[in-house]
Design a protein around this motif. Structure first.
Motif, PDB file in Angstrom:
ATOM      1  N   ASN A   1      16.171   2.867  36.417  1.00  0.00           N
ATOM      2  CA  ASN A   1      16.604   3.649  35.240  1.00  0.00           C
ATOM      3  C   ASN A   1      17.945   3.184  34.699  1.00  0.00           C
ATOM      4  O   ASN A   1      18.207   3.289  33.496  1.00  0.00           O
ATOM      5  N   ASN A   2      18.793   2.675  35.569  1.00  0.00           N
ATOM      6  CA  ASN A   2      20.139   2.296  35.135  1.00  0.00           C
ATOM      7  C   ASN A   2      20.556   0.904  35.606  1.00  0.00           C
ATOM      8  O   ASN A   2      21.721   0.546  35.542  1.00  0.00           O
ATOM      9  N   LYS A   3      19.593   0.109  36.093  1.00  0.00           N
ATOM     10  CA  LYS A   3      19.906  -1.239  36.582  1.00  0.00           C
ATOM     11  C   LYS A   3      19.012  -2.264  35.894  1.00  0.00           C
ATOM     12  O   LYS A   3      17.795  -2.069  35.791  1.00  0.00           O
ATOM     13  N   PHE A   4      19.637  -3.370  35.456  1.00  0.00           N
ATOM     14  CA  PHE A   4      18.930  -4.389  34.693  1.00  0.00           C
ATOM     15  C   PHE A   4      19.242  -5.766  35.254  1.00  0.00           C
ATOM     16  O   PHE A   4      20.312  -5.996  35.823  1.00  0.00           O
ATOM     17  N   GLN A   5      18.318  -6.706  35.084  1.00  0.00           N
ATOM     18  CA  GLN A   5      18.575  -8.105  35.400  1.00  0.00           C
ATOM     19  C   GLN A   5      18.645  -8.889  34.098  1.00  0.00           C
ATOM     20  O   GLN A   5      17.794  -8.744  33.221  1.00  0.00           O
ATOM     21  N   MET A   6      19.696  -9.725  33.975  1.00  0.00           N
ATOM     22  CA  MET A   6      19.876 -10.495  32.760  1.00  0.00           C
ATOM     23  C   MET A   6      18.929 -11.696  32.749  1.00  0.00           C
ATOM     24  O   MET A   6      18.812 -12.410  33.746  1.00  0.00           O
ATOM     25  N   LYS A   7      18.283 -11.931  31.644  1.00  0.00           N
ATOM     26  CA  LYS A   7      17.371 -13.057  31.514  1.00  0.00           C
ATOM     27  C   LYS A   7      18.174 -14.302  31.162  1.00  0.00           C
ATOM     28  O   LYS A   7      18.743 -14.407  30.079  1.00  0.00           O
ATOM     29  N   VAL A   8      18.248 -15.222  32.116  1.00  0.00           N
ATOM     30  CA  VAL A   8      19.018 -16.461  31.938  1.00  0.00           C
ATOM     31  C   VAL A   8      18.178 -17.632  32.418  1.00  0.00           C
ATOM     32  O   VAL A   8      17.146 -17.464  33.074  1.00  0.00           O
ATOM     33  N   GLN A   9      18.644 -18.835  32.099  1.00  0.00           N
ATOM     34  CA  GLN A   9      17.987 -20.032  32.604  1.00  0.00           C
ATOM     35  C   GLN A   9      18.413 -20.284  34.045  1.00  0.00           C
ATOM     36  O   GLN A   9      19.330 -19.670  34.563  1.00  0.00           O
ATOM     37  N   PHE A  10      17.733 -21.189  34.691  1.00  0.00           N
ATOM     38  CA  PHE A  10      18.002 -21.587  36.068  1.00  0.00           C
ATOM     39  C   PHE A  10      17.757 -20.414  37.017  1.00  0.00           C
ATOM     40  O   PHE A  10      17.018 -19.486  36.687  1.00  0.00           O
TER      41      PHE A  10
ATOM     42  N   ASP B   1      20.133 -18.371  38.418  1.00  0.00           N
ATOM     43  CA  ASP B   1      21.235 -17.404  38.501  1.00  0.00           C
ATOM     44  C   ASP B   1      20.705 -15.979  38.416  1.00  0.00           C
ATOM     45  O   ASP B   1      19.887 -15.654  37.544  1.00  0.00           O
ATOM     46  N   LYS B   2      21.198 -15.137  39.308  1.00  0.00           N
ATOM     47  CA  LYS B   2      20.799 -13.733  39.307  1.00  0.00           C
ATOM     48  C   LYS B   2      21.992 -12.885  38.870  1.00  0.00           C
ATOM     49  O   LYS B   2      22.965 -12.748  39.596  1.00  0.00           O
ATOM     50  N   ILE B   3      21.890 -12.342  37.682  1.00  0.00           N
ATOM     51  CA  ILE B   3      22.955 -11.523  37.104  1.00  0.00           C
ATOM     52  C   ILE B   3      22.402 -10.125  36.864  1.00  0.00           C
ATOM     53  O   ILE B   3      21.361  -9.964  36.214  1.00  0.00           O
ATOM     54  N   TYR B   4      23.109  -9.138  37.406  1.00  0.00           N
ATOM     55  CA  TYR B   4      22.658  -7.754  37.280  1.00  0.00           C
ATOM     56  C   TYR B   4      23.674  -6.934  36.493  1.00  0.00           C
ATOM     57  O   TYR B   4      24.891  -7.112  36.650  1.00  0.00           O
ATOM     58  N   ILE B   5      23.166  -6.070  35.646  1.00  0.00           N
ATOM     59  CA  ILE B   5      23.982  -5.126  34.889  1.00  0.00           C
ATOM     60  C   ILE B   5      23.578  -3.726  35.316  1.00  0.00           C
ATOM     61  O   ILE B   5      22.394  -3.366  35.248  1.00  0.00           O
ATOM     62  N   GLU B   6      24.577  -2.951  35.747  1.00  0.00           N
ATOM     63  CA  GLU B   6      24.280  -1.592  36.208  1.00  0.00           C
ATOM     64  C   GLU B   6      25.217  -0.603  35.536  1.00  0.00           C
ATOM     65  O   GLU B   6      26.399  -0.875  35.339  1.00  0.00           O
ATOM     66  N   PHE B   7      24.667   0.558  35.192  1.00  0.00           N
ATOM     67  CA  PHE B   7      25.436   1.649  34.607  1.00  0.00           C
ATOM     68  C   PHE B   7      25.426   2.785  35.628  1.00  0.00           C
ATOM     69  O   PHE B   7      24.444   3.535  35.724  1.00  0.00           O
ATOM     70  N   PRO B   8      26.491   2.902  36.457  1.00  0.00           N
ATOM     71  CA  PRO B   8      26.492   3.860  37.576  1.00  0.00           C
ATOM     72  C   PRO B   8      26.191   5.287  37.119  1.00  0.00           C
ATOM     73  O   PRO B   8      26.742   5.763  36.125  1.00  0.00           O
TER      74      PRO B   8
END
Length: 569
Positions: A432-441, A443-450
């Motif tokens: 509900n509040n956690k996302f993974q950024m769509k990038v090349q290669f 790399d695992k980048i997460y965006i979270e809204f606590p």
């Protein structure tokens, strides 16, 4: 005994030379692929690169392309010397830990008793705090520019000590946080010199490099002294390659010059170390931790005492260090478990050359990787969120220490991460509040809204400690409002720096005799974003009567440099 030592030294040097020169064959198709990586470096009359791969104790690839001196058509060779820039910290750390291992110094020692310029600071700063990047001392790079040093001027160790002597208040209590501050290793160079009884230059060259056989490696302490076989440095400007004449004589974190052959010898030394040398290497591989146990975990990875960042590349643990200095660039990239090391040195001033070693590893170590080169986002277990659910995350977000502004927007029913240059990345909902950024290669980048904190976004890259962004409402001022609220003269008493503030076309302008004009755009009612790298943001404060009484420079390297508004009677 003397004869025995000479014989042992000869045998050791002979072993090193054999290691440096022996080159093991690799499959022809892989060699061809690796060679293709250097196509951009094969242009005529251009700067170049010196490169080597070491696998299982053998040099399996060594290449040199381009010119070290364009005017005289001098080619780069495996003996050409380059400035390692910030990669120098790796070797400075080794020298420091050598002194510690020999009992001449302790990581718990108060450095103020060794460096008199630090005695005006009240808090205890230990050797460990400097090595860990946790001293709280302001970084000299930004500070010298704020103080008005021209980037073309030579900046020396003496200048650093002058700045340090003026600082009275630290950015934070030593050992409680990290900052990206080159000043720490510049001070370690002073410490090593003072404790060893030699200059830093002499100690490194005589006690560290020479015993290993690195006779082509030196510390540069004078820009006017000519050294043989040093690559000229260049940079691109208006599609032209021009000579780069800027430089400094800061030590510990810069101005170590070496060649690809000497760095191969170094790798052999640390990989076959025994006795005290082995103890030093073991310490260097340890992960840095603060007093509370937190590691120095950034988007680059977790920092070791040897100043290499550790992270996972396609599922495999890797370590690396990067450096830039006076138009030269260096990188050392390793997969320790696979006994793989790639070293790249270049002189075109373009920055990162580490990709050469990484892409080469993707070919040489292909069977070892546990994850693909790119993430298949179609296989992710996702959460279905409505447009209304996504819209609650929209807004402007500010990272104070990184001085970054980012927008979160819903575009075509997809939540997107928007940079100031307009580039966007889709955010794929995992919860509900956690996302993974769509990038090349991979790399695992997460965006979270606590959930327990409103108006906060956390950016997490490769398992690093999350970067905290706070939501803000964009503020607009007109010229008159800026003039009335913020106009005046501001002074920092520690360094005796003065800036005049005035309104200019709905923006704030700070002027200084040496730095000229710097333009600032309002972010919030008291926070402004600047167009200068060393003053990218300032935050104003108010007195009890709600009148502006000054501003802070707050970023990762400085944090709390205070400028007080001058009251005119």
């Amino acid at each position: 005994m003397r004869i025995l030592k000479l014989v042992c030294s000869f045998i050791l040097l002979l072993t090193f030379e054999t290691y440096a020169q022996h080159q093991s064959a690799i499959p022809q198709d892989i060699e061809k692929t690796i060679d293709s990586l250097f196509n951009p470096w094969k242009q005529p009359n251009s700067p170049g690169v010196s490169f080597a791969i070491i696998k299982d104790g053998k040099v399996i690839s060594k290449k040199n392309y381009g010119l070290s001196d364009i005017e005289n058509k001098t080619p780069i060779t495996s003996q050409t010397r380059f400035n390692l820039g910030q990669s120098s910290a790796h070797y400075t750390a080794y020298a420091l830990l050598k002194l510690v291992t020999e009992g001449k110094l302790s990581l718990g020692d108060d450095v103020r008793k060794h460096i008199k310029e630090l005695q005006s600071i009240k808090q205890v700063i230990t050797v460990k705090d400097l090595l860990y990047g946790a001293s709280g001392i302001y970084d000299y790079q930004a500070l010298k520019s704020i103080c008005g040093w021209d980037y073309t001027e030579n900046f020396s160790q003496k200048d650093i000590l002058r700045l340090v002597a003026l600082q009275k208040k630290l950015a934070f209590n030593p050992g409680t946080d990290y900052s990206e501050a080159d000043i720490n290793f510049a001070l370690l160079a002073e410490l090593i010199g003072n404790v060893s009884g030699k200059s830093f230059k002499n100690y490194m060259e005589e006690d560290i490099f020479k015993p290993i056989g690195m006779t082509n490696t030196f510390i540069r302490t004078n820009l006017t002294t000519m050294h043989q076989n040093v690559a000229h440095s260049y940079r691109s400007e208006d599609d032209k390659t021009i000579l780069n004449n800027s430089g400094n004589t800061v030590l510990g974190i810069n101005n170590m010059y070496s060649s690809i052959d000497d760095l191969i010898l170094w790798e052999y030394h640390i990989n076959s170390a025994s006795g005290n040398d082995q103890k030093i290497v073991q310490q260097m591989n340890g992960i840095i931790k603060l007093n509370d146990g937190r590691t120095n975990s950034t988007s680059s990875g977790e920092l070791t005492l040897g100043q290499l960042y550790g992270h996972k590349e396609r599922g495999l643990f890797s370590t690396y260090i990067l450096g830039s200095g006076s138009g030269h660039d260096s990188s050392i990239f390793k997969f320790p478990t696979q006994n793989y090391t790639a070293i790249a040195l270049s002189n075109n001033g373009d920055g990162y050359n580490g990709y050469l070693g990484v892409i080469a590893a993707h070919n040489i170590l292909e069977e070892h990787f546990t994850e693909p080169e790119t993430t298949n986002f179609n296989t992710l277990k996702t959460k279905s969120l409505s447009k209304k659910q996504l819209q609650k995350f929209e807004g402007h977000y500010w990272d104070q220490l990184g001085e970054l502004s980012r927008d979160i927007k819903v575009i075509n029913d997809t939540l997107r991460y928007v940079r100031t240059n307009g580039n966007t990345n889709a955010l794929i909902p995992l919860e509900n509040n956690k996302f993974q950024m769509k990038v090349q290669f991979d790399d695992k980048i997460y965006i979270e809204f606590p959930e327990d904190e409103t108006d906060v976004m956390e950016f997490q890259y490769l398992g690093a400690e999350p970067i905290r962004f706070e939501k803000y409402i964009l503020k607009a001022y007109n010229t008159q409002e800026i003039s009335n609220l913020f106009g005046g003269v501001y002074i920092n008493h520690e360094y005796n720096i003065m800036y005049s503030a005035m309104a200019d076309n709905n923006k704030l302008k700070l002027s200084n005799v040496k730095n000229g004009d710097i333009s600032f755009t309002p972010i919030t009612s008291i926070l402004f974003s600047g167009d200068s790298w060393f003053l990218r943001s300032i935050e104003f404060t108010k007195d009890k009567n709600q009148k502006i009484n000054g501003f802070y420079v707050k970023n990762n390297a400085i944090r709390n440099l205070w400028f007080e508004k001058v009251v005119v009677n």
